[in-house]
Design a protein around this motif. Structure first.
Motif, PDB file in Angstrom:
ATOM      1  N   THR A 154       2.690   0.898  -5.223  1.00  0.00           N
ATOM      2  CA  THR A 154       2.863   0.832  -6.675  1.00  0.00           C
ATOM      3  C   THR A 154       1.558   1.112  -7.413  1.00  0.00           C
ATOM      4  OG1 THR A 154       4.594  -0.802  -6.325  1.00  0.00           O
ATOM      5  CG2 THR A 154       3.726  -0.607  -8.549  1.00  0.00           C
ATOM      6  N   ALA A 155       0.466   0.542  -6.935  1.00  0.00           N
ATOM      7  CA  ALA A 155      -0.827   0.750  -7.595  1.00  0.00           C
ATOM      8  C   ALA A 155      -1.224   2.216  -7.558  1.00  0.00           C
ATOM      9  CB  ALA A 155      -1.902  -0.102  -6.930  1.00  0.00           C
ATOM     10  N   TYR A 156      -0.978   2.884  -6.441  1.00  0.00           N
ATOM     11  CA  TYR A 156      -1.326   4.303  -6.339  1.00  0.00           C
ATOM     12  C   TYR A 156      -0.462   5.144  -7.276  1.00  0.00           C
ATOM     13  CZ  TYR A 156      -4.498   3.604  -2.461  1.00  0.00           C
ATOM     14  OH  TYR A 156      -5.570   3.223  -1.693  1.00  0.00           O
ATOM     15  N   ILE A 157       0.798   4.797  -7.378  1.00  0.00           N
ATOM     16  CA  ILE A 157       1.698   5.537  -8.257  1.00  0.00           C
ATOM     17  C   ILE A 157       1.292   5.343  -9.718  1.00  0.00           C
ATOM     18  CG2 ILE A 157       4.078   5.664  -9.111  1.00  0.00           C
ATOM     19  CD1 ILE A 157       4.947   5.005  -6.191  1.00  0.00           C
ATOM     20  N   LYS A 158       1.035   4.079 -10.107  1.00  0.00           N
ATOM     21  CA  LYS A 158       0.647   3.785 -11.488  1.00  0.00           C
ATOM     22  C   LYS A 158      -0.640   4.497 -11.883  1.00  0.00           C
ATOM     23  CE  LYS A 158       2.803  -0.720 -12.101  1.00  0.00           C
ATOM     24  NZ  LYS A 158       2.577  -2.168 -12.285  1.00  0.00           N
ATOM     25  N   LYS A 159      -1.607   4.564 -10.973  1.00  0.00           N
ATOM     26  CA  LYS A 159      -2.897   5.190 -11.269  1.00  0.00           C
ATOM     27  C   LYS A 159      -2.847   6.706 -11.130  1.00  0.00           C
ATOM     28  CE  LYS A 159      -5.760   1.414 -11.197  1.00  0.00           C
ATOM     29  NZ  LYS A 159      -6.470   1.006 -12.339  1.00  0.00           N
ATOM     30  N   GLY A 160      -1.757   7.226 -10.552  1.00  0.00           N
ATOM     31  CA  GLY A 160      -1.632   8.661 -10.377  1.00  0.00           C
ATOM     32  C   GLY A 160      -2.557   9.230  -9.311  1.00  0.00           C
ATOM     33  N   VAL A 161      -2.922   8.401  -8.354  1.00  0.00           N
ATOM     34  CA  VAL A 161      -3.829   8.829  -7.295  1.00  0.00           C
ATOM     35  C   VAL A 161      -3.075   9.751  -6.337  1.00  0.00           C
ATOM     36  CG1 VAL A 161      -5.196   8.043  -5.324  1.00  0.00           C
ATOM     37  CG2 VAL A 161      -5.206   6.733  -7.455  1.00  0.00           C
ATOM     38  N   GLN A 162      -3.689  10.866  -6.018  1.00  0.00           N
ATOM     39  CA  GLN A 162      -3.127  11.832  -5.080  1.00  0.00           C
ATOM     40  C   GLN A 162      -3.990  11.851  -3.817  1.00  0.00           C
ATOM     41  OE1 GLN A 162      -0.300  13.571  -5.450  1.00  0.00           O
ATOM     42  NE2 GLN A 162       0.031  12.554  -7.401  1.00  0.00           N
ATOM     43  N   PRO A 163      -3.626  11.058  -2.816  1.00  0.00           N
ATOM     44  CA  PRO A 163      -4.454  10.970  -1.607  1.00  0.00           C
ATOM     45  C   PRO A 163      -4.665  12.314  -0.918  1.00  0.00           C
ATOM     46  CG  PRO A 163      -2.718   9.330  -1.572  1.00  0.00           C
ATOM     47  CD  PRO A 163      -2.465  10.205  -2.744  1.00  0.00           C
ATOM     48  N   SER A 164      -3.649  13.164  -0.948  1.00  0.00           N
ATOM     49  CA  SER A 164      -3.803  14.462  -0.295  1.00  0.00           C
ATOM     50  C   SER A 164      -4.896  15.274  -0.972  1.00  0.00           C
ATOM     51  CB  SER A 164      -2.481  15.221  -0.276  1.00  0.00           C
ATOM     52  OG  SER A 164      -1.981  15.347  -1.588  1.00  0.00           O
ATOM     53  N   SER A 165      -4.999  15.180  -2.290  1.00  0.00           N
ATOM     54  CA  SER A 165      -6.050  15.905  -3.011  1.00  0.00           C
ATOM     55  C   SER A 165      -7.429  15.450  -2.557  1.00  0.00           C
ATOM     56  CB  SER A 165      -5.919  15.676  -4.510  1.00  0.00           C
ATOM     57  OG  SER A 165      -4.703  16.173  -4.976  1.00  0.00           O
ATOM     58  N   TYR A 166      -7.578  14.138  -2.340  1.00  0.00           N
ATOM     59  CA  TYR A 166      -8.848  13.592  -1.856  1.00  0.00           C
ATOM     60  C   TYR A 166      -9.209  14.212  -0.508  1.00  0.00           C
ATOM     61  CZ  TYR A 166     -11.861  10.389   0.702  1.00  0.00           C
ATOM     62  OH  TYR A 166     -12.860   9.880   1.486  1.00  0.00           O
ATOM     63  N   LEU A 167      -8.255  14.252   0.409  1.00  0.00           N
ATOM     64  CA  LEU A 167      -8.528  14.813   1.743  1.00  0.00           C
ATOM     65  C   LEU A 167      -8.807  16.309   1.666  1.00  0.00           C
ATOM     66  CD1 LEU A 167      -5.861  12.931   3.884  1.00  0.00           C
ATOM     67  CD2 LEU A 167      -8.319  12.505   3.793  1.00  0.00           C
TER      68      LEU A 167
END
Length: 127
Positions: free
Chosen positions: A35-48
């Motif tokens: 939920t926290a990742y969705i709310k913040k709009g974090v894209q883990p794949s973009s980081y990698l």
């Protein structure tokens, strides 16, 4: 069975192991608090992709290449296991130091008889 072609930009086994290690860590973090990742709009794949200067296509081509070559893939996964073990040991050592520091913060003469010290939950249980 036909094997995947060698990618134009073939990652060596160490780079592939590092990518997969980070992928496991990111997936674990997301699954623990999606939920926290969705709310913040974090894209883990973009980081990698940014960290390893790659795109999804080159990653998938490299993954296909190595998974079609079982012996090499097993070596990569052994490196991933070693990487995760090193990280786990590091976190465990930090947790021990933290717990010791917390115990030292509580003056021993302020504890009443029979009262137990509260300890910080051991992170290792969560790993």
């Amino acid at each position: 069975m036909e094997k995947s072609a060698k990618p134009d930009n073939l990652y060596d086994q160490d780079k592939m192991a590092a990518i997969i290690t980070d992928l496991y860590i990111v997936e674990g973090a997301i699954s623990s608090n999606r939920t926290a990742y969705i709310k913040k709009g974090v894209q883990p794949s973009s980081y990698l992709f940014e960290k390893y200067t790659m795109d999804s296509i080159s990653f998938q081509e490299n993954l296909n290449y190595y998974t079609d070559r079982v012996e090499e893939y097993v070596l990569i996964m052994e490196k991933v296991q070693d990487n995760l073990k090193v990280l786990q040991d590091s976190v465990s050592a930090r947790q021990v130091r933290f717990n010791e520091e917390q115990e030292n913060l509580i003056p021993k003469n302020t504890l009443q008889k029979g009262e137990k010290k509260m300890k910080v939950k051991n992170l290792e249980e969560e790993l």
